[in-house]
Enzyme design. Structure first.
Site, PDB file in Angstrom:
ATOM      1  N   ASP B 144       0.801  -1.224   0.000  1.00 21.09           N
ATOM      2  CA  ASP B 144       0.000   0.000   0.000  1.00 21.09           C
ATOM      3  C   ASP B 144       0.833   1.273   0.000  1.00 21.09           C
ATOM      4  OD1 ASP B 144      -2.404  -1.371  -0.048  1.00 21.09           O
ATOM      5  OD2 ASP B 144      -2.483  -1.560   2.125  1.00 21.09           O
ATOM      6  N   MET B 190      -5.365  -3.166  -5.807  1.00 24.25           N
ATOM      7  CA  MET B 190      -5.403  -3.022  -4.356  1.00 24.25           C
ATOM      8  C   MET B 190      -5.193  -1.564  -3.921  1.00 24.25           C
ATOM      9  SD  MET B 190      -3.442  -6.455  -3.072  1.00 24.25           S
ATOM     10  CE  MET B 190      -4.398  -7.948  -2.731  1.00 24.25           C
ATOM     11  N   GLY B 191      -5.352  -1.324  -2.640  1.00 23.00           N
ATOM     12  CA  GLY B 191      -5.180   0.018  -2.088  1.00 23.00           C
ATOM     13  C   GLY B 191      -6.439   0.417  -1.356  1.00 23.00           C
ATOM     14  N   LEU B 298      -2.796 -11.827  -7.401  1.00 23.41           N
ATOM     15  CA  LEU B 298      -1.849 -11.964  -8.512  1.00 23.41           C
ATOM     16  C   LEU B 298      -0.886 -10.788  -8.534  1.00 23.41           C
ATOM     17  CD1 LEU B 298      -4.131 -13.198 -11.465  1.00 23.41           C
ATOM     18  CD2 LEU B 298      -3.127 -14.514  -9.589  1.00 23.41           C
ATOM     19  N   GLN B 299      -1.388  -9.593  -8.182  1.00 20.30           N
ATOM     20  CA  GLN B 299      -0.560  -8.397  -8.262  1.00 20.30           C
ATOM     21  C   GLN B 299       0.535  -8.362  -7.193  1.00 20.30           C
ATOM     22  OE1 GLN B 299      -3.061  -4.643  -7.168  1.00 20.30           O
ATOM     23  NE2 GLN B 299      -4.408  -6.388  -6.825  1.00 20.30           N
TER      24      GLN B 299
END
EC number: 2.7.1.90
Lengths: 419, 419
Positions: B144, B190-191, B298-299
């Site tokens: 993040d 994400m985040g 996956l990221q």
């Protein structure tokens, strides 16, 4: 013999390596300037031919064309546009021949899947009838790996590698988290009718690195109870598991588990979103915390992790298509012939288009384990060489340097045509 | 001075490079055997310390430990388990100190995000009070990128690279298909609160390769009308566009666009599935055909496309943590200090944990374009060096050869402890 020009077009969903085939076609044609004039590419596939929107590939340098080898997507634009039967759509076929004639095109290289193999065959047949013979050569391409005769299809090996690598990586991730958090990871992959891509998820686990993986194939009717029991057993044994689910998985009633109700131009169901359905099913029945992913275009565009075997074969098939044309072949498709598994050896073969068009190659049942949730050694033997080798693109400032061509159209000679 | 052992644990969501930090810690400790005894790792993070489940890292060879540098996930297991305030949870803190004392542990290396920085600080404080001083060093980690003081956080650069590369590749794909098929591609990244990862999607487009990209940041309240107008304008101008949507995007009412209603152990909302919501919104309002992807694990697991900068910094911070311990430091965290942007230069700095714990670093508003849908040059300047360089793992038969350690526990000395 008057030197004829060539027409090349990309059809259907693009892949990480379809441009490698384009590279093979164009470079090989350039190497035979005595016999082949210019290579024109259809802007947005066959639509470019119908609308006489022909890209002059000679406007791009040898370096740019060489860069196609490592550039994903369709450099000239692709399309989902299926020419129907000749009887229904005679005008379109005649228009194609008319455009080819107007631009002295004697070679038609069509780079696509089953539908385009069919179109390719029809163009060849009609051209013959219309007294303007065209040598029509189909260049195979499909991430679905469902074309017959050829051992495999360019585009598939790279998706397979992406899926195998991603499932291995995500499984390592889940293994780390499982004690207090995510226990089941679900990833949805492409494959409308054939489970080849889902099968590649099984490669993530091998003798050197065993991982708990459950695969849901479109070929195996989905059985909720058996599936949940399998996942539960995996989690109880290993602490976690990964589920690879094909977008095309269907219930015993033949209905897709997730059908958004949309249809694409070919009339195929437009799928997506079965991963959250499966994940929530696990949560509801077993209470395991889950995460899910839908790879979608990321998987087929992932040139950064392309398979070297796949890139080489894609190029070789483009090259072979031109060589077949030079030999006077017509209504054929170059194929991959597997010679040996270990070591993996292959050569180029030739298939008659009449044997290719509209035939779908499904996963053999003996590639799927008896319980329907995994791959057999036979399948592993088939798949492993297809993902072998890395073929990294060049990078600058952290990003792959993919080429974009000039795509300059040649002047039109004909009147407009409505499609 | 009696030689003390060290304890190392991984906390929270794992990354592609947290093991590179572990590698830095262990290799550096091994290089100082005169001062540091064994490195024990907590199985499943801090839970391993509480339950006295301590992994003896000396059982793994130098080669295995070196392989951690290119292995994603948490090699010793991580956990989502937050120690609460000392007043509420004194027993757990005391247990930690008791375990450390029983195994002659004088160094506590805790590899995690904001929550673990807080735990690390409390352990240091309580150990002091209990008369068994522990040098507690926090090793930063979080995809993040939301820790304060440090210029960036290990794990972020590799996710950023994955997102930038994937968005570029998918954009090429959509561009090829847009004429007759998909015009809008939506990818969810994400985040939860900070838009750093979404911002990385903006890097896919640069001066050498301009691409139409719309970013939805959690920092910018979602405005449906403005968003749809932006997408429509992009599609009308370019024929297609890609949308990068942060999982944490919220409406003006502060509610997540997609909240499954689940909470993780830290009480954070468990998100996912905003991509299909955005995609369907586009379809309903504008009629454009769409595809969507959710990268999810996956990221952050994608070690195959890790950033070289990120790997180097992750290792360097692990190494620095041990060096700080050897210098007698306590309750600190090594940081990345950016010296220059062009060329990118950095060095290791030190932050006091009391200034790190529970502070979240959001994207500065001037990193986001005025309209709220893109990144500014300032942001690009910040992000670009973080994704720079490739650091490929070794492959065999097409698959990355990630290491799995033996993870042998040392004999317990204490009675059981219920957590």
């Amino acid at each position: 013999m008057i030197k004829k020009n060539a027409f090349y077009a990309q059809s259907g969903g693009v892949t990480a390596v379809i441009n490698a085939s384009a590279c093979g076609v164009i470079e090989t044609a350039r190497a035979h300037k005595d016999k082949i004039g210019k290579v024109y590419a259809g802007r947005n596939g066959i639509i470019g031919a119908l609308t006489e929107d022909l890209i002059d590939t000679t406007k791009d340098s040898a370096k740019s064309i060489a860069s196609l080898r490592y550039t994903p997507s369709g450099a000239f634009g692709s399309c989902r546009f299926k020419l129907k039967g000749i009887e229904e759509n005679r005008l379109q076929y005649e228009r194609l021949i008319e455009v080819f004639k107007a631009h002295n095109i004697g070679y038609f290289f069509y780079n696509g899947g089953g539908d385009s193999a069919d179109t390719c065959l029809k163009v060849s047949q009609l051209a013959e009838k219309m007294g303007y013979p065209i040598q029509a050569i189909h260049v195979p391409k499909t991430v679905d790996n469902d074309l017959p005769i050829t051992d495999c299809c360019p585009g598939f090996g790279s998706v397979a590698k992406y899926v195998a690598v991603s499932v291995r990586e995500a499984s390592f991730d889940v293994a780390s988290m499982a004690k207090t958090s995510t226990k089941v990871f679900v990833v949805e992959v492409m494959g409308r009718h054939a489970g080849w891509i889902a099968a590649a998820g099984g490669l993530a686990s091998d003798v050197n690195c065993e991982l708990p993986i459950v695969i849901l194939f479109p070929e195996i009717p989905f059985n909720k109870e058996k599936f949940l029991a399998k996942v539960d057993a995996m989690v109880k044994q290993h602490g976690y598991c990964s589920v690879v689910v094909s977008e095309g998985v269907q219930g015993a009633d033949g209905k897709f588990l997730s059908d958004q109700g949309l249809r694409d131009a070919f009339g195929h169901a437009q799928l997506g979103g079965v991963a959250p359905i499966i994940a929530n099913m696990v949560k509801d029945a077993l209470g395991y915390k889950f995460h899910w992913a839908v790879a979608d275009y990321l998987q087929r565009a992932a040139r950064h992790i392309a398979s070297k075997t796949d890139v080489e074969q894609a190029y070789a098939l483009g090259k072979a298509a031109v060589q077949l044309a030079l030999k006077g072949e017509n209504a054929v498709m170059p194929t991959i012939v597997r010679l040996t598994d270990k070591p993996y050896k292959w050569k180029i073969g030739v298939a008659q288009l009449k044997n290719v068009a509209n035939v779908e190659k499904m996963m053999p049942r003996n590639f799927i384990t008896k319980d329907g949730f995994g791959i057999t050694d036979k399948c592993r033997m088939y798949l492993t060489p297809l993902i072998k080798g890395e073929d990294y693109p060049p990078y600058k400032d952290g990003l792959p340097q993919y080429v974009r061509l000039k795509n300059v159209a040649i002047p039109k000679k004909l009147s407009d045509f409505k499609i």
